[in-house]
Structure formats: C-alpha cells, structure tokens
Design a protein around this motif. Structure first.
Motif: not given
Length: 313
Positions: A261-287
C-alpha cells in the motif's frame, strides 16, 4: 499442496490487498466513486463469490446449515454488521480522506488494541514483547501522522479518525470471529458476513443506483481489480495458503500488505511522503513482523521464557 505454492498464494494475496486500497483511492479521486456504493458492491459480489467457492468445494452443506442454529445466526449477523461492514467502511473512508498507505498502517494497530483488551480482561499478561510492539506502534503513528512536526498534521484529521476506527473494527472482527470459525469454514463465515454487510449498506446506497456514464474502460478495470483481486482473491489466497503454511508463516508474509500500500501510494499516486513518515512506516511494519514472529510460539521452551518475561499479571 506444496510449500512453494503456499508461499506464492500468501504473498500474492497480501500484495493484492495492499494494492486494492490504493486502486480504490484512485477511483475516489479521479472518478468520484461514492464510498458507500463501492463498499456495498464489493462486499456483495466478493461475498457471493466466496460462497460459490464453498458450494463447489467438498462441504457445501455449511452454506445453509450455519443459519439453522439461532444463536449462531445472531452472532453471524453481528459479525457481518459490526465486524465486516465496519472494517470495510472505515478503511475505505480513511482512504478517501487520506491515502491507502496511512489507512492500511493505522488499520494494523488492531494487534495492539487486541493485546490491550486481553490484558484489561485479564485473559493475558503484559510481557516485554507487548511493550516493544506497543512502543513501535505509538512511535510509528507519531512520525507517520505528524512527520515529526506537531504544528501541522501531515494527514487530514478525518483520515486519522477513520483509520483508528478501522483498527478498532478490525480488532473486534478478529476477536468476535473466533467462536464462529471453530464451528464453520472460514469461507462460509466471511462470505455470509460480506453479504450481510453489503446488504445493510445497500439501504443507504443501493448498488444499482450508480451513474456509469462517466466511467471509462480504465475505471471498470479498477473496479474489477478492487472487487475480485483486492477483496475476494486476496482473502481466498490467504486461506488456501494455510493448507501448506503455518498460521505464523502466513501472518508474517501477510505483513507485505501495508508495504504494498505504501509503495503504490508513493510511486503510482505520487503522494508525498516525508523522511520521518518513512521512519514511522518502518516502525509499524516492524511491529507487525514482531507480532507475527511471536504469534503462535507455543512450544514448552517458549512458554517458559514467556513466564520469565512476564511483568504484569
């Protein structure tokens, strides 16, 4: 069924589910598809297809016998309305107001909600494992929703609210389904739950009341993907994978969903995603990975370790 096929099914199903949310966002943005219409339509069609699969299978009698016990019938209706419909609607509403990545990640707070509920009900004890997962979830949500800035939320408030409600609904869905799944096949329970939820929502927005004149061939292909691949096949593949993989393995590989969902949102729909949002994504996926790795660890050795790690009883 061999192990290789099981791996293929669960990975493909998780990817389809994650991409399905992003495709739904495309339908909301570009074609103005109504959330109520999409949810009711996908539930009715996907639920019907799941029941057809059960009818083709070896235990077709369950499709009707599930309704013969009054208590089970009431439980199934509750599961369809408060479980299935709530999960589907809140998830899609979060996507409409925000994006599929954030909606999917917030929905995956459900395992944390379940842990807290079981501890409060004294059906489980708080361990170091629980502390790690809750901490990852909270830190992940903070970075995901604020991008490390408290002055302005990086995600619209309605998307956050619907996303949290989606996590709560998924937690209820998971816990309430357990006694039903002990009696009947999962295809029967989920199939009927989808039909019940879709039928109930049809009173708000009937599936047949839709202006199809502005829809292009591309829009129809998106609809087919969301209904068939993002709903029916995604669930079916996950269930089929359990024939050759353990629930622990399937759950672990199912964590590919939010990543898709993250990858298709960022690369297909061109939704902006900040550096810290990627950190948050990594934390939740880690959970999710941490929970999946520990989900079915029930060996005597592990149980002994868990007793030593227990901090609260």
């Amino acid at each position: 069924m061999n192990r290789g096929k099981g791996l293929f099914l669960v990975i493909t199903g998780a990817i389809f589910w994650g991409i399905g949310g992003t495709v739904a966002k495309k339908l909301f943005q570009q074609y103005g598809i109504d959330v109520n219409w999409l949810v009711s339509t996908r539930l009715l069609i996907a639920g019907g297809l799941l029941l057809v699969i059960q009818l083709i299978g070896k235990d077709r009698s369950q499709v009707l016998t599930v309704w013969k016990n009054k208590r089970t019938a009431v439980q199934l209706i509750i599961f369809g309305l408060i479980g299935m419909l709530a999960v589907q609607y809140t998830y899609m509403a979060s996507i409409k107001h925000g994006n599929a990545a954030v909606a999917t990640l917030l929905q995956y707070l459900a395992p944390v909600i379940i842990i807290i509920y079981l501890i409060l009900r004294k059906q489980a004890t708080l361990t170091r494992q629980d502390i790690y997962t809750v901490s990852l979830a909270l830190i992940g949500c903070f970075f995901l929703l604020t991008n490390a800035s408290l002055s302005q939320l990086s995600v619209p408030t309605p998307a956050i609210i619907w996303g949290i409600l989606s996590g709560l609904a998924l937690a209820f869905y998971t816990l309430f389904a357990i006694p039903l799944l002990k009696k009947y096949d999962s295809l029967v329970i989920v199939g009927w739950a989808m039909i019940i939820g879709g039928f109930a929502l049809s009173f708000i927005h009937p599936p047949w009341q839709m202006d199809f004149s502005h829809l292009t061939l591309e829009a129809y292909s998106y609809l087919v993907f969301v209904i068939i691949f993002g709903t029916m096949i995604a669930f079916w593949f996950y269930i089929k994978s359990l024939q050759s993989l353990s629930p622990k393995e399937s759950s672990l590989l199912g964590s590919i969903e939010p990543l898709a969902a993250v990858l298709t949102t960022v690369f297909w729909l061109k939704e902006p995603f900040g550096v810290f949002q990627w950190v948050g994504t990594a934390c939740i996926i880690g959970m999710i990975l941490l929970l999946a790795l520990n989900k079915n660890a029930s060996s005597p050795k592990r149980q002994s370790q868990k007793k030593k790690e227990t901090l609260y009883s």
